[in-house]
Design an enzyme around this catalytic site. Sequence first.
Site, PDB file in Angstrom:
ATOM      1  N   ASP A  14      18.929  29.763   7.153  1.00  9.53           N
ATOM      2  CA  ASP A  14      19.977  30.728   7.471  1.00  9.53           C
ATOM      3  C   ASP A  14      21.001  30.833   6.340  1.00  9.53           C
ATOM      4  O   ASP A  14      21.298  29.852   5.662  1.00  9.53           O
ATOM      5  CB  ASP A  14      20.685  30.295   8.760  1.00  9.53           C
ATOM      6  CG  ASP A  14      21.659  31.341   9.255  1.00  9.53           C
ATOM      7  OD1 ASP A  14      21.378  32.546   9.100  1.00  9.53           O
ATOM      8  OD2 ASP A  14      22.713  30.958   9.791  1.00  9.53           O
ATOM      9  N   GLY A  15      21.535  32.038   6.174  1.00  7.68           N
ATOM     10  CA  GLY A  15      22.640  32.236   5.244  1.00  7.68           C
ATOM     11  C   GLY A  15      22.340  33.098   4.041  1.00  7.68           C
ATOM     12  O   GLY A  15      23.190  33.267   3.164  1.00  7.68           O
ATOM     13  N   HIS A  31      18.008  37.147   0.171  1.00 13.94           N
ATOM     14  CA  HIS A  31      16.639  36.817   0.575  1.00 13.94           C
ATOM     15  C   HIS A  31      15.763  36.526  -0.644  1.00 13.94           C
ATOM     16  O   HIS A  31      14.929  35.610  -0.616  1.00 13.94           O
ATOM     17  CB  HIS A  31      16.039  37.965   1.386  1.00 13.94           C
ATOM     18  CG  HIS A  31      16.752  38.213   2.685  1.00 13.94           C
ATOM     19  ND1 HIS A  31      16.858  37.251   3.658  1.00 13.94           N
ATOM     20  CD2 HIS A  31      17.390  39.314   3.161  1.00 13.94           C
ATOM     21  CE1 HIS A  31      17.538  37.745   4.696  1.00 13.94           C
ATOM     22  NE2 HIS A  31      17.862  38.998   4.407  1.00 13.94           N
ATOM     23  N   THR A  60      11.825  37.090  16.354  1.00 11.29           N
ATOM     24  CA  THR A  60      11.611  38.328  17.111  1.00 11.29           C
ATOM     25  C   THR A  60      12.903  39.138  17.178  1.00 11.29           C
ATOM     26  O   THR A  60      12.873  40.373  17.183  1.00 11.29           O
ATOM     27  CB  THR A  60      11.129  38.013  18.537  1.00 11.29           C
ATOM     28  OG1 THR A  60      12.039  37.101  19.159  1.00 11.29           O
ATOM     29  CG2 THR A  60       9.741  37.384  18.526  1.00 11.29           C
ATOM     30  N   LEU A 125       0.271  18.726   2.170  1.00  9.67           N
ATOM     31  CA  LEU A 125       1.307  19.255   3.044  1.00  9.67           C
ATOM     32  C   LEU A 125       0.834  20.534   3.733  1.00  9.67           C
ATOM     33  O   LEU A 125       0.212  21.388   3.104  1.00  9.67           O
ATOM     34  CB  LEU A 125       2.568  19.549   2.223  1.00  9.67           C
ATOM     35  CG  LEU A 125       3.718  20.267   2.930  1.00  9.67           C
ATOM     36  CD1 LEU A 125       4.360  19.358   3.974  1.00  9.67           C
ATOM     37  CD2 LEU A 125       4.753  20.737   1.909  1.00  9.67           C
ATOM     38  N   ARG A 184      23.702  26.103  15.857  1.00  7.79           N
ATOM     39  CA  ARG A 184      22.863  26.507  16.989  1.00  7.79           C
ATOM     40  C   ARG A 184      21.408  26.530  16.525  1.00  7.79           C
ATOM     41  O   ARG A 184      21.133  26.503  15.330  1.00  7.79           O
ATOM     42  CB  ARG A 184      23.295  27.879  17.523  1.00  7.79           C
ATOM     43  CG  ARG A 184      23.345  28.988  16.489  1.00  7.79           C
ATOM     44  CD  ARG A 184      23.779  30.314  17.118  1.00  7.79           C
ATOM     45  NE  ARG A 184      23.894  31.367  16.121  1.00  7.79           N
ATOM     46  CZ  ARG A 184      25.020  31.675  15.473  1.00  7.79           C
ATOM     47  NH1 ARG A 184      26.136  31.002  15.748  1.00  7.79           N
ATOM     48  NH2 ARG A 184      25.051  32.639  14.583  1.00  7.79           N
ATOM     49  N   GLU A 197      15.747  15.159  15.766  1.00  4.71           N
ATOM     50  CA  GLU A 197      17.043  14.870  15.150  1.00  4.71           C
ATOM     51  C   GLU A 197      17.536  16.123  14.427  1.00  4.71           C
ATOM     52  O   GLU A 197      16.801  16.723  13.635  1.00  4.71           O
ATOM     53  CB  GLU A 197      16.914  13.711  14.154  1.00  4.71           C
ATOM     54  CG  GLU A 197      16.483  12.397  14.794  1.00  4.71           C
ATOM     55  CD  GLU A 197      17.536  11.851  15.743  1.00  4.71           C
ATOM     56  OE1 GLU A 197      18.733  11.895  15.401  1.00  4.71           O
ATOM     57  OE2 GLU A 197      17.154  11.369  16.831  1.00  4.71           O
TER      58      GLU A 197
END
Length: 236
Positions: A14-15, A31, A60, A125, A184, A197
């Site tokens: 985010d951000g 982005h 979504t 990975l 959140r 965590e």
Amino acid sequence: MRKHIPEHIAIIMDGNGRWAEEHGKERIYGHQNGVEAVRNAIEGAGEAGVKFLTLYAFSTENWNRPKEEIDALMQLLVKAIKNELEGLMQNNVRLQAIGNLKSLPLECQEELQDAIETTKNNTGLTIVLALSYSGRWEIVNAVKKIIEHGIEEQFVTQYSFPIFLCNNQIPDPDILIRTGREYRISNFLLWQIAYTELFFPAILWPDFRKQHLFDIIAEYQMRQRRFGKTGAQIKI
């Protein structure tokens, strides 16, 4: 760092938009610069010995953003998959995806499926892109599958239910990281993060680097995960 390495890390990236605005640019600029943060997260996870890295790339709810931003994001996604595929192969990285993938533009679906197919035999990975995804969508989709299979009530338990979730072969996240200075979880992996965590570094996603990941893993290693037990029980 090799002691108590998290097996699965999930990240809410985010951000990007706010980072661009702070730099006096259009949101898509954020982005675009977020791609470098993705590279750092992937490289850092691989170096640390993490087995699974899930990245919340497009929810979504993000379909409600301005059409211009959505179109630019989809174009960026296609470009990023093309550009990063060679590196994924060189580093033995496997790519997977979860979400309502059929809702993505056809070109995105094709590039994504090609990359998934190309990397499917890699053993290092595993990166999971959450695209057109939300936790509530996933849970509702799982319930629909249970109904479609005619499974009787007594066989629906907290242990059987995850079978119908996306990518059910991957363990629940040990760590959830959310950048962006928000606190959140934004409808992400709602079932899977019951005992995860949580970490909320006070940075915007384009500024995320490997050292941030290493610092979070180090803090994780200092925490005691009790899963409902007492601290005394865990020490036994």
